[in-house]
Scaffold this motif. Sequence first.
Motif, PDB file in Angstrom:
ATOM      1  N   ARG B 188       0.854  -1.199   0.000  1.00 46.65           N
ATOM      2  CA  ARG B 188       0.000   0.000   0.000  1.00 46.65           C
ATOM      3  C   ARG B 188       0.876   1.230   0.000  1.00 46.65           C
ATOM      4  N   SER B 194      -0.485   9.052   1.488  1.00 41.58           N
ATOM      5  CA  SER B 194      -1.943   9.056   1.423  1.00 41.58           C
ATOM      6  C   SER B 194      -2.550  10.138   2.306  1.00 41.58           C
ATOM      7  N   GLN B 202      -4.553  12.304  -3.207  1.00 45.63           N
ATOM      8  CA  GLN B 202      -5.765  11.676  -3.751  1.00 45.63           C
ATOM      9  C   GLN B 202      -5.408  10.433  -4.558  1.00 45.63           C
ATOM     10  N   ARG B 205      -4.512   7.652  -2.262  1.00 44.02           N
ATOM     11  CA  ARG B 205      -5.678   7.028  -1.637  1.00 44.02           C
ATOM     12  C   ARG B 205      -6.443   6.166  -2.634  1.00 44.02           C
ATOM     13  N   GLU B 206      -6.526   6.660  -3.864  1.00 45.32           N
ATOM     14  CA  GLU B 206      -7.224   5.867  -4.876  1.00 45.32           C
ATOM     15  C   GLU B 206      -6.452   4.599  -5.211  1.00 45.32           C
ATOM     16  N   ASN B 208      -4.626   2.985  -3.094  1.00 42.85           N
ATOM     17  CA  ASN B 208      -4.864   2.075  -1.975  1.00 42.85           C
ATOM     18  C   ASN B 208      -6.219   1.385  -2.090  1.00 42.85           C
ATOM     19  N   GLN B 209      -7.213   2.153  -2.511  1.00 47.78           N
ATOM     20  CA  GLN B 209      -8.538   1.548  -2.687  1.00 47.78           C
ATOM     21  C   GLN B 209      -8.493   0.456  -3.746  1.00 47.78           C
ATOM     22  N   MET B 210      -7.795   0.774  -4.825  1.00 47.34           N
ATOM     23  CA  MET B 210      -7.694  -0.200  -5.899  1.00 47.34           C
ATOM     24  C   MET B 210      -6.953  -1.452  -5.421  1.00 47.34           C
ATOM     25  N   ASN B 212      -6.749  -2.557  -2.362  1.00 44.78           N
ATOM     26  CA  ASN B 212      -7.661  -3.301  -1.484  1.00 44.78           C
ATOM     27  C   ASN B 212      -8.574  -4.194  -2.300  1.00 44.78           C
ATOM     28  N   TYR B 213      -9.101  -3.581  -3.349  1.00 39.54           N
ATOM     29  CA  TYR B 213     -10.040  -4.305  -4.190  1.00 39.54           C
ATOM     30  C   TYR B 213      -9.362  -5.522  -4.833  1.00 39.54           C
ATOM     31  N   GLU B 215      -6.687  -7.083  -3.807  1.00 44.23           N
ATOM     32  CA  GLU B 215      -6.350  -8.088  -2.802  1.00 44.23           C
ATOM     33  C   GLU B 215      -7.578  -8.904  -2.415  1.00 44.23           C
ATOM     34  N   ASP B 216      -8.672  -8.186  -2.146  1.00 47.48           N
ATOM     35  CA  ASP B 216      -9.900  -8.889  -1.758  1.00 47.48           C
ATOM     36  C   ASP B 216     -10.338  -9.867  -2.831  1.00 47.48           C
TER      37      ASP B 216
END
Lengths: 237, 436
Positions: B188, B194, B202, B205-206, B208-210, B212-213, B215-216
């Motif tokens: 991350r 971030s 920004q 952070r985006e 990191n969101q990606m 996360n997605y 990884e999930d």
Amino acid sequence: MSGERLLLVDDDVELCELLADYLGHEQFEVDCCYSAESALQRLRQGESYALLILDIQMPGASGLELLQQLRPSIRTPVIMLTGRGDEIDRILGLEMGADDYLGKPCNPRELLARIRAVLRRSGQEPEQDSLFPERPLEEQGIRLDPGLREVHIGQETVELTSAEFNVLAYLMQNAGQILTKEQLTERVLHRKLTAYDRALDVHVSRVRQKLARVLGSDIEVIKTIRSQGYQFVRSRG
Amino acid sequence: MRWYQHLFWKFFLTIWLISAIGTGLTVWLVQSVAEHRQSLVLLETRARAQAELILERYERGEADTREALRDRGQHREMRWRPLPLWIEDSASGKALYEMPRPAPDAKHSFRFEVTSPSGRRFLVIAALPPEGFYLEKILAFMVSAQAVFVLFVSALASLLLSWLIVRPVNQLRRHARDLYTQQNLSSRAADGLSRRSDEIGQLAREFNQMANYVEDTLTAQQRLLQDVSHELRAPLARLQVAAGLAEQRLGEGDATAARINQECERLDGLIGEILSLSRLDRTDPGGETFQLQRALEELVADARFTHPQRQITLEVEPAGLQLAVNPLLLQRSLGNCLSNALKYTPVESPVELRASRVRGGLEIRLRDHGPGVSDELLQRMTEPFVRGSGGHGDGYGLGLSIARRALERLGGRLSQRNHPDGGLEQLLWLPEAVVR
């Protein structure tokens, strides 16, 4: 060999019933336990079996833990059922004193063949086999008594599982000769060598370790002959 | 990337160029305007003094003013070379003192009025000195201390500015690269990035969101695959025994029972491969030191056992090479590569296995003499379920994926290329850290 009693330890109840049915047709008497704990209890109560079939992956205590508790006091031969690709489980199991392993799921015919092979070599089926010498052998200070199935070095007794004993006996009987892995697997484990089959290597390395504990690690009595097989070194003179 | 393609140098050069030109030009303009003004003031003072002197003498009735002025020895009051001046009587417009040339026009001269000692007013016209050569002036400026200072300061400023912009971008890029090359799904952007309130924050952070997605999704997919495979095993085990029971009743050698067994085994093989693929990530990559030569010999012995008619050569250089990794992972990886090579090449063609020390680690080259693979397949051959044509059709397309994952688990890398002399070459690389 008909009428032998087998103990099957597996948490899958339906599979146990099917296997009991299958092996029953082959004249075996099969008892089933669905956990390592109940199997241990039954064995401690003095029930005796010709062979244990042990699933490694079970909820609660695993098959490996059960094996650890059985050995060395209970010498009943063991076939482990391991998940495919679990090489580490297999080697661990063999090192803990299992006699053979089989990937699960497996063809029941293959299981039957392994059961018969293990039973034959564990001496349950008396000598139609010329594997064992009649008289005790002595090489390099190691005394092997086929009648008592015992190995002594000086005053010390070396505890070997039946597979390990057979490996050592065959190697000692043919001391000075190179025995190929194919020969050893066929004569000692009573089955064909297969690819990626480490059972024999693990048994040999266990025998070496146990002998080295008494003899000292600098004396190498079983030599690995590269890309050929193994050889028991003959005593000088 | 060449150096000038780096964002850093692009930013640096652009900012430097613009700021240096801008600052330099401003400094130069301000400086030259000031100089110009100063020189005009000086010129006017001199012209006025000269005109007053001439008029004084003129009114005293001294000899021809022109002559008098030329004779510099007699007029010590004037310490400079006389300026060219035109003097007219303001009232009559009559020229009093003239140069041979006509007076220059307004653009190239300046004019002022002087009152003579007798109180009469005269108009004085003085020529402006000719403009200096511009290029010369600029060149002179460029080697001046001011210019060097301007260049230096603007270089510092642009270095700072491009570093401020490019550094967070590079940090973010490293995290992105970690995510896919190292298979490090938990990579991350750092907090420092971030938490920023600007666009870079920004972006972080985006990112990191990606991540996360991703990884999930990947974890869920892996878990699903593993759970499904695991759950499939129990019924498959029962199915096999049930097939065995049917075979007992129908008699050994019954075609239908044999077929059921065969399909069961195929299913079992596939499930086993999927499970071992997902299990690799949980296998400990470390291990005790072992002889590479011996491990490879075991592997080759296994391959010769399953393919007795094949010619497989092995070479380890230097022979005593030792590794400290989990040998099972290495054998798994190389074993899969080897069986892949054996499967897709003609029986009579040899397969060569060569391990050697290279700079930065250990390299194992596995070369076959088969037809090689297409460029498209070369890119994708280590992805799960990708299969080449020409095999025996009994694979699942997982062998090389497992090989790659196992090797990556050890910190190594697997790559393939078509050998220039034909055949496929598979390269297994392990880092220096595992070589003993």
